[in-house]
Design an enzyme around this catalytic site. Structure first.
Site, PDB file in Angstrom:
ATOM      1  N   HIS A  86       0.862  -1.184   0.000  1.00  0.00           N
ATOM      2  CA  HIS A  86       0.000   0.000   0.000  1.00  0.00           C
ATOM      3  C   HIS A  86       0.897   1.232   0.000  1.00  0.00           C
ATOM      4  O   HIS A  86       2.117   1.100  -0.098  1.00  0.00           O
ATOM      5  CB  HIS A  86      -0.978  -0.024   1.183  1.00  0.00           C
ATOM      6  CG  HIS A  86      -0.330  -0.192   2.522  1.00  0.00           C
ATOM      7  ND1 HIS A  86       0.486   0.773   3.076  1.00  0.00           N
ATOM      8  CD2 HIS A  86      -0.365  -1.210   3.412  1.00  0.00           C
ATOM      9  CE1 HIS A  86       0.898   0.348   4.253  1.00  0.00           C
ATOM     10  NE2 HIS A  86       0.423  -0.858   4.473  1.00  0.00           N
ATOM     11  N   HIS A  97       4.168   1.364   2.222  1.00  0.00           N
ATOM     12  CA  HIS A  97       5.376   0.751   1.653  1.00  0.00           C
ATOM     13  C   HIS A  97       5.916   1.607   0.502  1.00  0.00           C
ATOM     14  O   HIS A  97       7.115   1.796   0.359  1.00  0.00           O
ATOM     15  CB  HIS A  97       5.094  -0.633   1.074  1.00  0.00           C
ATOM     16  CG  HIS A  97       4.353  -1.567   1.993  1.00  0.00           C
ATOM     17  ND1 HIS A  97       3.050  -1.941   1.755  1.00  0.00           N
ATOM     18  CD2 HIS A  97       4.734  -2.199   3.121  1.00  0.00           C
ATOM     19  CE1 HIS A  97       2.660  -2.779   2.698  1.00  0.00           C
ATOM     20  NE2 HIS A  97       3.657  -2.953   3.546  1.00  0.00           N
ATOM     21  N   CYS A 155      -1.553 -18.906  22.252  1.00  0.00           N
ATOM     22  CA  CYS A 155      -2.895 -19.428  21.977  1.00  0.00           C
ATOM     23  C   CYS A 155      -2.747 -20.764  21.268  1.00  0.00           C
ATOM     24  O   CYS A 155      -2.159 -20.837  20.186  1.00  0.00           O
ATOM     25  CB  CYS A 155      -3.708 -18.457  21.122  1.00  0.00           C
ATOM     26  SG  CYS A 155      -5.287 -19.190  20.618  1.00  0.00           S
ATOM     27  N   CYS A 205      -4.409 -20.752  17.773  1.00  0.00           N
ATOM     28  CA  CYS A 205      -3.618 -20.116  16.719  1.00  0.00           C
ATOM     29  C   CYS A 205      -2.280 -20.832  16.537  1.00  0.00           C
ATOM     30  O   CYS A 205      -1.625 -20.652  15.520  1.00  0.00           O
ATOM     31  CB  CYS A 205      -3.286 -18.675  17.072  1.00  0.00           C
ATOM     32  SG  CYS A 205      -4.685 -17.604  17.312  1.00  0.00           S
ATOM     33  N   CYS A 232      -8.057 -14.367  23.020  1.00  0.00           N
ATOM     34  CA  CYS A 232      -7.662 -14.414  21.615  1.00  0.00           C
ATOM     35  C   CYS A 232      -8.884 -14.059  20.786  1.00  0.00           C
ATOM     36  O   CYS A 232      -9.929 -14.692  20.932  1.00  0.00           O
ATOM     37  CB  CYS A 232      -7.157 -15.805  21.237  1.00  0.00           C
ATOM     38  SG  CYS A 232      -7.144 -16.046  19.447  1.00  0.00           S
ATOM     39  N   HIS A 246     -10.166 -17.168  18.725  1.00  0.00           N
ATOM     40  CA  HIS A 246     -10.621 -18.387  19.386  1.00  0.00           C
ATOM     41  C   HIS A 246     -11.389 -18.134  20.672  1.00  0.00           C
ATOM     42  O   HIS A 246     -11.815 -19.071  21.334  1.00  0.00           O
ATOM     43  CB  HIS A 246      -9.426 -19.320  19.634  1.00  0.00           C
ATOM     44  CG  HIS A 246      -8.768 -19.741  18.352  1.00  0.00           C
ATOM     45  ND1 HIS A 246      -7.668 -19.079  17.832  1.00  0.00           N
ATOM     46  CD2 HIS A 246      -9.095 -20.708  17.468  1.00  0.00           C
ATOM     47  CE1 HIS A 246      -7.341 -19.652  16.687  1.00  0.00           C
ATOM     48  NE2 HIS A 246      -8.180 -20.627  16.439  1.00  0.00           N
ATOM     49  N   LYS A 273      -6.096   8.088  10.083  1.00  0.00           N
ATOM     50  CA  LYS A 273      -5.116   7.025  10.108  1.00  0.00           C
ATOM     51  C   LYS A 273      -5.464   5.998   9.030  1.00  0.00           C
ATOM     52  O   LYS A 273      -6.628   5.721   8.805  1.00  0.00           O
ATOM     53  CB  LYS A 273      -5.170   6.347  11.484  1.00  0.00           C
ATOM     54  CG  LYS A 273      -3.816   6.037  12.052  1.00  0.00           C
ATOM     55  CD  LYS A 273      -3.942   5.430  13.412  1.00  0.00           C
ATOM     56  CE  LYS A 273      -3.048   4.210  13.449  1.00  0.00           C
ATOM     57  NZ  LYS A 273      -3.100   3.497  14.704  1.00  0.00           N
ATOM     58  N   LYS A 296      -7.838  -0.567   7.159  1.00  0.00           N
ATOM     59  CA  LYS A 296      -8.726  -1.313   6.260  1.00  0.00           C
ATOM     60  C   LYS A 296     -10.169  -0.886   6.479  1.00  0.00           C
ATOM     61  O   LYS A 296     -10.942  -0.786   5.544  1.00  0.00           O
ATOM     62  CB  LYS A 296      -8.583  -2.811   6.534  1.00  0.00           C
ATOM     63  CG  LYS A 296      -7.368  -3.358   5.819  1.00  0.00           C
ATOM     64  CD  LYS A 296      -7.445  -4.852   5.633  1.00  0.00           C
ATOM     65  CE  LYS A 296      -6.226  -5.322   4.844  1.00  0.00           C
ATOM     66  NZ  LYS A 296      -5.524  -6.421   5.435  1.00  0.00           N
TER      67      LYS A 296
END
Ligand SMILES: [Zn+2]
Length: 647
Positions: A20, A23, A134, A137, A151, A154, A308, A311
């Site tokens: 994006h 970078h 976790c 994970c 988590c 989970h 900021k 997504k």
């Protein structure tokens, strides 16, 4: 005597995400700096690359049903393609999954294992690493990853687990690093960042771990193959593995000597990775007896139109989209001219089109068009001869005389915007000169030579500008130079120091504008998508006004209301619509208690597609009026049977 070469790096980018503009920003800056140094007749080596190991990558790969290497191979292409689209020309692209990197890191780890501190202790020692693990994970989480102590994937509390890892004795190297920073042998820029690093040293940082036992996607530790190299040693080593560190062949050794030992070495990065680059990396190099980098330049963070990047906001801009809208060169220009390289700033994407049109289409592109058109019409497309004693020429020559040195002076201090401003002042000067000298009038009054002299000077300024802006807009400036009949042989700061260089009589042609005007604003696709989604549902259970027309509104009575566990803003309502009863989730808990609502008549959207809000079914929405921090429900002002339609 040949000038000292310069080695410029970007951080290697983690391949858990597509590239994006975060970078892109660092990479464009590095490319621009490297090109500028080459204009100054210095050899420059520009390295970028990708960081491809670790639990997150392994996890993303398995989620995508791929093995980690194949997964990385795919994402790396996105980076390479994006850099190509942006006109980035790196000398090398290092991947931490390259064999050369693996060999280099293996050498570094072996060397570290045998290394002693000044007081004779082992630099590398075994110790316990403790962290939140976790099981779901199969990875360590940090406090930051947790939501309400659980988590997020989970919904379980991670276990406090410890494993035996190899640690690097950072503490033993901090006094020497402090000395090197203070003596400026290790130059950390800007100065605030240097202060920050010295502040960290004063806090007596703990040693860091070099390896992990439970992360299998990584480089095996040569003296303990159950463990793999942890990110610091794996990622940071790219700066030397790419230029041949540890390889036995003559060519690699020549490269390493040239670009690490003899060159000016510069690492560029954003300030969030300060600790690793300014402390861990120098400490590792001291431990293996290698030279430290000379300059670390840490640029700031930026917001996009005051927000900021995230997504959720959809403002994570894909560089390919930007290039599709403005072209590679203008995209580079727009990003680099937003605020000074180094500090925190705001990238005003909403004003990109305005800035493109004013700086590039009007100021620069239009100057070229006006000048070349007049030469085509009045001088048969041949560059007229110079006239040295024209009014205003002396001033312009003075402005131009030290422009190259001024611009390069800015570049030496990483002030890319400053260098661009030098070129902008020449463009402004030339436009002013052109308007003031009014060559169209001289032509009308038969003073053709004078008009020609004006046009010649403008072409000269454009030639100098084409050099000064070449590192920022390489393709467009080559096009501009081609119009003036100039090639790469005269593409140097030396030629920008000269005036009256263009050969009178040479043919000039411009088939289309250098920077055609753009009408459309740039809107990232992420934002477009969000806006489309917002039109159908807003997450607080309130309806967007644009959809009122399609909406079936009915009066309902609240039968039951209760809070939604874990959601401060939501109430779960059972409502009576006359013919049927329904459940809806409404974002009104900050304004109404459950008791307030029971028995109340409200207006709901009855034909809304059922949705799940926080995992709970919601069949409809209630209507409310909202302003600032105030909200009030819409209800009929008199009694009316439930199910009555509203409209
Ligand atoms: Zn988990």
């Amino acid at each position: 005597m040949a000038k000292r070469p310069i080695y410029i790096t970007t951080p290697i980018y983690y391949v858990n995400d597509r590239p994006h503009i975060g970078h892109s920003y660092t990479t464009i800056a590095a490319d621009t700096l490297a090109r500028y140094h080459r204009l100054a007749d210095r050899e420059a080596f520009f390295l970028t690359g990708t960081d491809e190991h670790g639990a997150k990558i392994a996890e993303a790969a398995s989620a995508a049903g791929k093995d980690p290497q194949a997964f990385c191979d795919g994402i790396v292409l996105h980076f390479k393609d994006a850099w190509k689209a942006l006109g980035i020309e790196e000398n090398d692209f290092i991947r931490t999954t390259d064999t050369r990197h693996l060999e280099s890191v293996t050498k570094i780890l072996t060397k570290l294992k045998g290394a002693k501190t000044e007081s004779g202790e082992d630099v590398v020692y075994a110790s316990k690493y403790e962290g939140l693990y976790c099981v779901g994970c199969e990875k360590y989480l940090t406090e930051k990853d947790l939501v309400d102590g659980l988590c997020p994937d989970h919904k379980r509390k991670p276990d406090l687990v410890s494993e035996s890892n190899w640690f690097f004795r950072l503490s033993a190297f901090l006094p020497e690093i402090k000395r090197l920073i203070e003596s400026e042998e290790l130059l950390i820029l800007p100065l605030e960042r240097r202060k920050e690093v010295l502040g960290l040293i004063a806090q007596n940082l703990p040693d860091f771990s070099l390896s992990r036992e439970k992360v299998s996607w990584g480089i095996p530790v040569p003296f303990d193959p159950k463990q793999s190299a942890y990110v610091w040693v794996d990622a940071l080593s790219n700066y030397i593995s790419a230029i041949g560190y540890g390889a036995e062949d003559v060519e690699s050794q020549r490269l390493f000597k040239k670009w690490w030992n003899d060159a000016e070495t510069v690492h560029l990065m954003a300030k969030d990775i300060l600790k690793f680059h300014c402390l861990f990396w120098p400490a590792m190099l001291l431990a293996i007896g290698e030279k430290l980098p000379e300059k670390l330049f840490l640029h700031g963070f930026f917001t996009v139109d005051g927000e900021k990047m995230s997504k959720t906001l959809g403002n994570q801009i894909d560089p390919n989209e930007l290039v599709a809208h403005y072209g590679a060169d203008a995209s580079r220009y727009l990003l680099l001219t937003q605020y000074p390289f180094g500090v925190d700033g705001d990238i005003q994407v909403a004003r990109f089109t305005e800035k493109y049109n004013s700086d590039l289409a009007n100021e620069l592109g239009n100057l070229l068009s006006r000048v070349v058109k007049m030469i085509e019409r009045q001088f048969d497309g041949k560059l007229p001869g110079p006239v040295r004693d024209l009014a205003g020429v002396q001033e312009l020559m003075e402005l131009t005389e030290d422009a190259a040195d001024k611009a390069y002076g800015e570049i030496k201090h990483f002030r890319i915007q400053g260098a661009i401003e030098v070129a902008q002042s020449l463009i402004k000067g030339a436009n002013k000169f052109f308007d003031h000298a009014a060559p169209w009038k001289s032509i009308k009054e038969g003073r053709l030579e004078e008009a020609g002299g004006v046009l010649y000077v403008c072409c000269e300024i454009l030639r100098v500008v084409s050099v000064l802006l070449y590192p920022v807009m390489p393709t467009k400036m080559r096009e501009l130079r081609a119009v003036l009949g100039e090639g790469d042989d005269t593409l140097s700061l030396d030629s920008a120091r000269e005036f009256f260089c263009l050969k009178p009589g040479s043919a000039l042609t411009l088939s289309e504008p250098l920077f055609p005007r753009i009408q459309e604003p740039f809107v990232p696709s992420g934002m477009k998508k969000l806006e489309a989604e917002k039109a159908t549902a807003s997450d607080d259970g309130l309806l967007d006004i644009s959809d009122f027309g399609k909406v079936k509104l009915q009066v309902a009575e609240v039968l039951k209301a209760e809070k939604v566990e874990g959601a401060d803003k939501l109430l779960k309502l059972q409502i009576d619509l006359g013919k049927e009863k329904r459940q809806i989730i409404a974002g009104v808990a900050e304004f109404y208690s459950a008791e307030d609502l029971v028995g109340k008549q409200i207006v709901v959207v009855a034909n809304l597609k059922p949705a799940k809000i926080r995992g709970i079914d919601s069949q409809g929405m209630l209507l409310a009026a909202k302003k600032g921090k105030k909200l009030t429900l819409i209800s009929p002002s008199g009694e009316i049977p439930v199910g009555a339609s509203v409209g």
